[in-house]
Design an enzyme around this catalytic site. Structure first.
Site, PDB file in Angstrom:
ATOM      1  N   LEU A  42      34.776  45.303  41.782  1.00  0.00           N
ATOM      2  CA  LEU A  42      34.038  44.814  41.268  1.00  0.00           C
ATOM      3  C   LEU A  42      32.534  44.037  42.582  1.00  0.00           C
ATOM      4  CD1 LEU A  42      33.933  42.690  38.730  1.00  0.00           C
ATOM      5  CD2 LEU A  42      35.562  40.986  40.252  1.00  0.00           C
ATOM      6  N   GLU A  81      39.549  47.555  47.403  1.00  0.00           N
ATOM      7  CA  GLU A  81      39.644  46.502  47.200  1.00  0.00           C
ATOM      8  C   GLU A  81      40.901  45.550  46.630  1.00  0.00           C
ATOM      9  OE1 GLU A  81      37.274  44.909  43.902  1.00  0.00           O
ATOM     10  OE2 GLU A  81      37.824  46.500  42.537  1.00  0.00           O
ATOM     11  N   TYR A  83      35.959  38.442  31.312  1.00  0.00           N
ATOM     12  CA  TYR A  83      35.691  37.193  31.389  1.00  0.00           C
ATOM     13  C   TYR A  83      35.197  36.612  32.808  1.00  0.00           C
ATOM     14  CZ  TYR A  83      39.029  38.994  35.475  1.00  0.00           C
ATOM     15  OH  TYR A  83      39.538  39.272  36.972  1.00  0.00           O
ATOM     16  N   LYS A  92      34.006  42.935  34.418  1.00  0.00           N
ATOM     17  CA  LYS A  92      35.016  42.216  35.156  1.00  0.00           C
ATOM     18  C   LYS A  92      35.789  41.850  33.788  1.00  0.00           C
ATOM     19  CE  LYS A  92      36.200  37.985  37.317  1.00  0.00           C
ATOM     20  NZ  LYS A  92      37.140  38.407  37.772  1.00  0.00           N
TER      21      LYS A  92
HETATM   22  N1  PDD Z   1      39.368  37.497  40.246  1.00  0.00           N
HETATM   23  N2  PDD Z   1      37.971  42.376  42.654  1.00  0.00           N
HETATM   24  C1  PDD Z   1      38.861  41.834  41.923  1.00  0.00           C
HETATM   25  C2  PDD Z   1      39.621  43.098  41.870  1.00  0.00           C
HETATM   26  C3  PDD Z   1      38.943  41.359  41.545  1.00  0.00           C
HETATM   27  O1  PDD Z   1      40.057  40.985  39.849  1.00  0.00           O
HETATM   28  C4  PDD Z   1      38.581  39.496  41.689  1.00  0.00           C
HETATM   29  C5  PDD Z   1      38.496  38.234  41.497  1.00  0.00           C
HETATM   30  C6  PDD Z   1      37.629  39.615  43.042  1.00  0.00           C
HETATM   31  C7  PDD Z   1      36.819  38.329  43.952  1.00  0.00           C
HETATM   32  O2  PDD Z   1      35.411  38.241  43.094  1.00  0.00           O
HETATM   33  P1  PDD Z   1      35.140  36.501  43.286  1.00  0.00           P
HETATM   34  O3  PDD Z   1      34.530  36.521  44.687  1.00  0.00           O
HETATM   35  O4  PDD Z   1      33.690  36.948  42.165  1.00  0.00           O
HETATM   36  O5  PDD Z   1      36.359  36.017  42.479  1.00  0.00           O
HETATM   37  C8  PDD Z   1      37.781  41.218  43.286  1.00  0.00           C
HETATM   38  C9  PDD Z   1      39.626  36.627  39.837  1.00  0.00           C
HETATM   39  C10 PDD Z   1      39.167  35.602  40.601  1.00  0.00           C
HETATM   40  C11 PDD Z   1      41.087  36.832  38.707  1.00  0.00           C
HETATM   41  O6  PDD Z   1      40.814  37.654  38.239  1.00  0.00           O
HETATM   42  O7  PDD Z   1      41.155  35.684  38.352  1.00  0.00           O
END
Ligand code: PDD
Length: 281
Positions: A204, A180, A32, A148
């Site tokens: 991620l 994280e 996703y 992801k």
């Molecule tokens: N989550 N780390 C994890 C585990 C995440 O699930 C996410 C994002 C990020 C940040 O990634 P980005 O800056 O590209 O959004 C880091 C999304 C938003 C979610 O699961 O809804």
């Protein structure tokens, strides 16, 4: 919002149907992506698309994703989100529909592509200034947290642990290293230097993380991408999280320990102000 995208069609969400044999439903076999949109403009879409393609390739789903930009714009327009300050668009691609059997369907089946869009309600500046609290947990995820994947059970359990503890976020810790958040990346400030976990298979590779590192460069804030041991994290001057659905959000307490002086710090504030200015939001 009420209009979703499913396999080439825009439908009311109550009309969208996915087979019980979808491998996303049965195996969480899919990828996703969540992209922010500021006043209808997708932000860093190419970065999100590149990560989606990388994830699909990593798990062997053959889907070009060429239609995704149109789908994201289509969802924003059809849900009246072109004019709202901040929205986000979710898209997931699963391996498709096939009788349950662990190995990939042979011959391959068409992937299932699903998307929706929502308005994002940013906390007021007063609330932002209060900071948030976080707890930590052992990282139970698989060793490919850089993919992801829609398989988010450890993230779900981690975030529920935060809710149960009355805090906003949970930080994953592996071998004593703070990596994280459950749904965002984490930064800490030590003596004016920004630190964040290096890109590896254990985090991620957040698009917002990259953006914030760039903003720090513009502001002359030094950045170290390095391991942050948990005991060092407790002694940070500042801790904050970044992500599409987090933006830049400081934490003033981790595991009940006060971070810095217990107030939101200047580095997080500077970066968030810059973030708002650059995104025009
Ligand atoms: N989550 N780390 C994890 C585990 C995440 O699930 C996410 C994002 C990020 C940040 O990634 P980005 O800056 O590209 O959004 C880091 C999304 C938003 C979610 O699961 O809804």
């Amino acid at each position: 919002m009420s209009v979703v995208y499913l396999n080439g069609e825009y439908l009311h969400r109550d009309e969208a149907r996915v087979s019980v044999n979808d491998r996303g439903f049965v195996f969480a076999d899919g990828i996703y992506e969540v992209t922010p949109a500021y006043s209808g403009r997708l932000f860093r879409f190419e970065h999100h698309l590149a990560r989606l393609r990388k994830g699909l390739a990593a798990i062997g789903i053959d889907y070009g994703a060429g239609a995704i930009e149109d789908v994201k714009h289509g969802l924003l327009a059809r849900n009246g989100l072109d004019d709202v300050p901040v929205a986000y668009v979710y898209v997931q691609v699963t391996r498709g529909v096939a009788p349950r059997s662990h190995a990939f369907p042979d011959p391959p089946v068409p992937p299932t592509v699903y998307g929706f869009a929502n308005q994002y309600h940013r906390a007021s500046m007063d609330v932002w200034e209060q900071g948030t609290k976080a707890i930590t947990t052992g990282d139970q995820r698989w060793a490919r947290a850089d993919i992801k994947a829609i398989a988010l059970l450890p993230n779900v359990l981690a975030q529920q642990a935060a809710v149960d503890a009355g805090v906003s976020n949970t930080i994953f810790v592996r071998d004593g290293i703070a990596l994280e958040g459950s749904h965002n990346n984490m930064f800490a400030v030590f003596g004016g230097v920004l630190a964040t976990a290096p890109k590896s298979n254990y985090i991620l590779h957040g698009v917002t993380r990259d953006f914030v590192i760039e903003l720090a460069g513009e502001l002359g804030i030094p950045v170290e991408e390095r391991a942050i041991p948990l005991d060092e994290l407790y002694r940070a001057d500042e801790v904050f999280f970044t992500g599409t659905t987090t933006e830049v959000r400081p934490a003033v307490e981790v595991d009940g320990k006060t971070i810095g002086d217990g107030k939101v710090g200047p580095v997080a504030r500077q970066l968030f102000e810059r973030f708002l200015a650059v995104t025009g939001s």
